[in-house]
Scaffold this active site. Structure first.
Site, PDB file in Angstrom:
ATOM      1  N   CYS A 212      -9.037 -13.084 -32.837  1.00 19.37           N
ATOM      2  CA  CYS A 212     -10.025 -13.550 -33.813  1.00 19.37           C
ATOM      3  C   CYS A 212     -11.400 -13.032 -33.387  1.00 19.37           C
ATOM      4  O   CYS A 212     -11.680 -12.841 -32.204  1.00 19.37           O
ATOM      5  CB  CYS A 212      -9.993 -15.067 -33.961  1.00 19.37           C
ATOM      6  SG  CYS A 212     -10.059 -16.008 -32.430  1.00 19.37           S
ATOM      7  N   SER A 245      -8.914 -15.277 -28.601  1.00 22.46           N
ATOM      8  CA  SER A 245     -10.295 -15.088 -29.043  1.00 22.46           C
ATOM      9  C   SER A 245     -10.800 -13.747 -28.552  1.00 22.46           C
ATOM     10  O   SER A 245     -10.348 -13.239 -27.518  1.00 22.46           O
ATOM     11  CB  SER A 245     -11.190 -16.195 -28.487  1.00 22.46           C
ATOM     12  OG  SER A 245     -11.351 -16.039 -27.091  1.00 22.46           O
ATOM     13  N   ASP A 246     -11.760 -13.181 -29.273  1.00 23.21           N
ATOM     14  CA  ASP A 246     -12.505 -12.072 -28.700  1.00 23.21           C
ATOM     15  C   ASP A 246     -13.306 -12.655 -27.522  1.00 23.21           C
ATOM     16  O   ASP A 246     -13.389 -13.879 -27.341  1.00 23.21           O
ATOM     17  CB  ASP A 246     -13.414 -11.410 -29.745  1.00 23.21           C
ATOM     18  CG  ASP A 246     -13.830  -9.994 -29.310  1.00 23.21           C
ATOM     19  OD1 ASP A 246     -13.695  -9.660 -28.115  1.00 23.21           O
ATOM     20  OD2 ASP A 246     -14.314  -9.229 -30.164  1.00 23.21           O
ATOM     21  N   TRP A 247     -13.897 -11.779 -26.722  1.00 26.92           N
ATOM     22  CA  TRP A 247     -14.553 -12.233 -25.487  1.00 26.92           C
ATOM     23  C   TRP A 247     -15.767 -13.132 -25.787  1.00 26.92           C
ATOM     24  O   TRP A 247     -16.706 -12.692 -26.423  1.00 26.92           O
ATOM     25  CB  TRP A 247     -14.915 -11.009 -24.646  1.00 26.92           C
ATOM     26  CG  TRP A 247     -13.869 -10.709 -23.610  1.00 26.92           C
ATOM     27  CD1 TRP A 247     -14.097 -10.587 -22.270  1.00 26.92           C
ATOM     28  CD2 TRP A 247     -12.464 -10.544 -23.783  1.00 26.92           C
ATOM     29  NE1 TRP A 247     -12.908 -10.360 -21.610  1.00 26.92           N
ATOM     30  CE2 TRP A 247     -11.889 -10.337 -22.509  1.00 26.92           C
ATOM     31  CE3 TRP A 247     -11.597 -10.594 -24.882  1.00 26.92           C
ATOM     32  CZ2 TRP A 247     -10.515 -10.156 -22.312  1.00 26.92           C
ATOM     33  CZ3 TRP A 247     -10.228 -10.405 -24.688  1.00 26.92           C
ATOM     34  CH2 TRP A 247      -9.714 -10.195 -23.419  1.00 26.92           C
TER      35      TRP A 247
END
Ligand code: BGC
Length: 712
Positions: A212, A245-247
């Site tokens: 995401c 999740s993205d970072w």
């Protein structure tokens, strides 16, 4: 001949490590049933950014589940030594070659596996909505159908080697500017028919993870958005893997957990198991369960999804140990995983070069010429070395990938000058001038050559690095390094000028009408074999068949979308992105989507359409009428019934066919139910509209050779 649309899988003789979701879930259920709540919460919890070689890690559960290593990126293992730099996704797409794309995936899978990396953070599949968007080259195209094929073939290839793929970035992450802040607003139909399409094809291809994105979607952070994660991705698309999740794109514990996010990355290395610290999952997740804010079932589900993904790609059996291996620490890799992958890189580099002009058949180069001039820094090496800067952020020689997390360290780079020197017979003198600013000397060198090749580029990347004032997205559409002036100076001096562009996408070409510019090659960003691939095409060892995967406009204001500095990025153009917009508004592009020349010609005939129930079969005959063997990219665009409210033409099939000179081939294409459908926002379902459809078959989105209609 294979079918368009629903394609038969290309056959590659490598073993496939994957098993079905059913088998994977059966194994995962057994495993997860042995875990306590605290143990289950280990699986979805990142333990900090770059706590070793890998970009992200999860801790293991001793005796039950191993720690996982997650690493970028979509064209090769980031920061590592002994790995390949494949062609970028931009070039993979431009080849329209399913077999080479699949093989590229297999090769990347082999490299990640060889280094013991569990998860490849790719492929990216955000559409090229705004031509200046920094990561367009990491994605590939403005067209959802082509992006869907690219994503699916890549994922099948990578996962067949036992490495987990991650479809990213979900969803509405089409620019870099303010990416952590803006909210993307798009209507339901646009989302389904354009931006969701490649993710849907990825789910069908068995992708085990989806990332995401940073942005918000209609006002909610993508990583805590119940609608897109639970309802659309896991509900409608039936995604069985895990959402990571993205970072630092996680903003909550309860909301993210309940709204469908299964793994928080990168997590917090300083968080301890007592306080939880800034960690959204881990201790904070188990506390939330104990307080009744998060259902325990959700934590079971997260663990199950992650364990099932791990089983699905066969990582429970003989997965190699992680080989720590930074490029900048050691140039002698612990394991070298490149194998013979350079062959696919070279082949794809050549197959993706797009020949946009070839006046007087100046190409292929004749070996009878006496003198060849090679001009421009983009033809040569980076004066500062092979990988001088972090994440390819200061490419001063030839450009073969953009910058950011989607880059990898070159093991070597065959520059265009190298490639030409290897290939050019000794009877031809090569003179070169690699300084872009001294245009006077460039003209001098070019002047008395039989042919002058002039090189220029345009770069972009990810927003955490600023290059020459570009914060990821491009500041403008101009060539870098004085490219326009250099090209003009060379063209003024030599009436046989050939322009070669390495670019992240469309550019302004103020010199395009210069009469001395006889040929124009858009070579994209072709990875480590760039110079060999180019020489293959320039000398005609490979007959060009690459096609534009985006529209090149006459002027930037002709595009329907640009980078927005607003905190609400409205996709108000709806479905009219790229060629769909140019067609609908009757704007002539400079070079259209799907365009590209060959050294031979093809004639189309005998269009046949067989529409029965929910499938439509289309076939056409293509004859190579020129002097050379070659490959044609036969494209199928669908025109929907007027009442459907669709853009005039929608790519729904393509096939690359190799045809010997004088020979013909029959190309068969099949349109599936989804490919014939539009998204009905009232019924919330895909539906085939009733009425008269038009099938357009041709060599580009504007070069339609055959068309006919059918009724449903
Ligand atoms: C990027 C992702 C990448 C991640 C890990 C983020 O900034 O958006 O594409 O996988 O970093 O490096």
């Amino acid at each position: 001949m294979a079918a368009l649309g629903c394609m038969a899988a290309p056959q590659l003789d490598k073993r496939d490590y994957t098993i079905s979701w059913e088998e994977a879930y059966a194994k995962a259920e057994k495993l997860v049933s042995k875990m306590s709540l605290e143990q289950k919460a280990v699986l979805p919890t990142g333990v900090g950014d770059q706590q070793g070689f890998c970009e992200g890690y999860t801790a293991g559960v001793p005796g039950l589940f191993p720690p996982l290593c997650l690493n970028d990126g979509p064209l090769g293992l980031r920061r590592a030594s002994g790995v390949s730099v494949q062609v970028t996704a931009l070039n993979a797409a431009a080849s329209f070659d399913r077999k080479l794309i699949r093989e590229r995936g297999v090769n990347m899978g082999e490299e990640f596996r060889g280094k013991g990396v569990n998860v490849q953070l790719g492929p990216g599949m955000n559409l090229m909505r705004a031509p200046r968007a920094g990561r367009n080259w990491e994605m590939g195209t403005e067209d959802p159908f082509l992006m869907g094929v690219l994503a699916a073939e890549t994922i099948k290839g990578v996962q067949s080697q036992g490495v987990m793929s991650v479809a990213k970035h979900f969803i509405g992450n089409e620019q870099e500017l303010n990416r952590h802040l803006y909210s993307t607003e798009m209507d339901d139909r646009t989302m389904h028919e354009l931006y969701l399409w490649p993710f849907a094809r990825s789910v069908e291809a068995g992708v085990v993870s989806v990332m995401c994105s940073y942005n918000q979607v209609n006002g909610t952070y993508a990583c805590e958005d119940d609608y897109t994660l639970n309802k659309v991705l896991k509900g409608e698309l039936g995604f069985k893997g895990y959402v990571m999740s993205d970072w630092w794109a996680t903003h909550s514990t309860d909301k993210s957990a309940m709204h469908g996010m299964d793994m928080s990355m990168p997590g917090d290395a300083n968080a301890d198991s007592i306080t939880g610290g800034g960690l959204w999952y881990g201790k904070n997740l188990t506390d939330a369960v104990k307080d009744g804010r998060v259902d325990e079932d959700r934590v079971n589900d997260m663990a199950l999804r992650i364990a099932a993904a791990w089983y699905k790609v066969g990582q429970d059996k003989h997965f190699p140990e992680l080989q720590f291996d930074f490029y900048n620490v050691s140039n002698t890799p612990i394991v070298d995983v490149q194998g013979e992958h350079r062959k696919n890189i070279r082949a794809l580099g050549a197959a993706s070069a797009v020949l946009l002009r070839n006046k007087d058949n100046i190409l292929p180069l004749q070996t009878s010429i006496k003198k060849l001039a090679v001009i421009g820094s983009d033809a040569g090496p980076d004066p500062d070395g092979l990988n001088p800067c972090q994440d390819n952020s200061c490419a001063n020689g030839t450009l073969a990938q953009g910058w950011g997390s989607g880059s990898a360290s070159f093991p070597y780079k065959i520059t265009p000058l190298d490639g030409l020197e290897f290939r050019t017979p000794s009877s031809v003198e090569i003179v070169s001038h690699l300084d872009d600013w001294d245009t006077k000397s460039a003209a001098e060198v070019a002047k008395d050559a039989d042919i002058a090749l002039v090189f220029a580029n345009s770069n972009s990347g990810e927003e955490y690095i600023t290059v020459a004032g570009n914060v990821g997205d491009r500041n403008n559409m101009s060539l870098w390094h004085n490219g326009d002036n250099l090209i003009k100076a060379v063209a003024d001096a030599n009436e046989n000028t050939v322009v070669v562009i390495h670019s992240v996408g469309a550019i302004d070409m103020p010199w395009i009408d210069h009469p001395n510019i006889k040929a124009l090659v858009f070579a994209g960003l072709p990875g480590q074999e760039t110079g060999n691939s180019l020489a293959d095409v320039l000398y005609g060892d490979v007959n060009p068949s690459g096609r534009l995967t985006y529209t090149i406009a006459k002027q930037e204001s002709d595009y329907s979308a640009n980078i927005s500095s607003s905190m609400v990025v409205k996709y108000s153009e709806g479905m009219l992105v790229g060629y769909r917009h140019f067609d609908a508004k009757d704007i002539d592009p400079l070079f259209e989507f799907g365009y590209g020349l060959s050294y031979t010609q093809f004639k189309y005939s005998d269009l046949k359409i067989n529409a029965k129930d929910d499938t439509v079969k289309v076939s056409a005959k293509v004859k190579n009428t020129g002097e050379r063997d070659g490959a044609e990219i036969v494209q199928l665009y669908l025109g929907f019934p007027e009442s459907a409210g669709e853009p005039p033409k929608n790519l729904r099939g393509f096939e690359k066919v190799e045809i010997g000179r004088g020979k013909s081939a029959t190309v068969e294409m099949q349109l599936s139910k989804t490919e014939l459908s539009i998204w009905n926002t009232v019924k919330q379902a895909w539906e085939i509209p009733r009425g008269t459809f038009t099938v357009y078959v041709g060599a580009s989105s504007r070069d339609i050779r055959l068309h006919d209609t059918f009724d449903i």
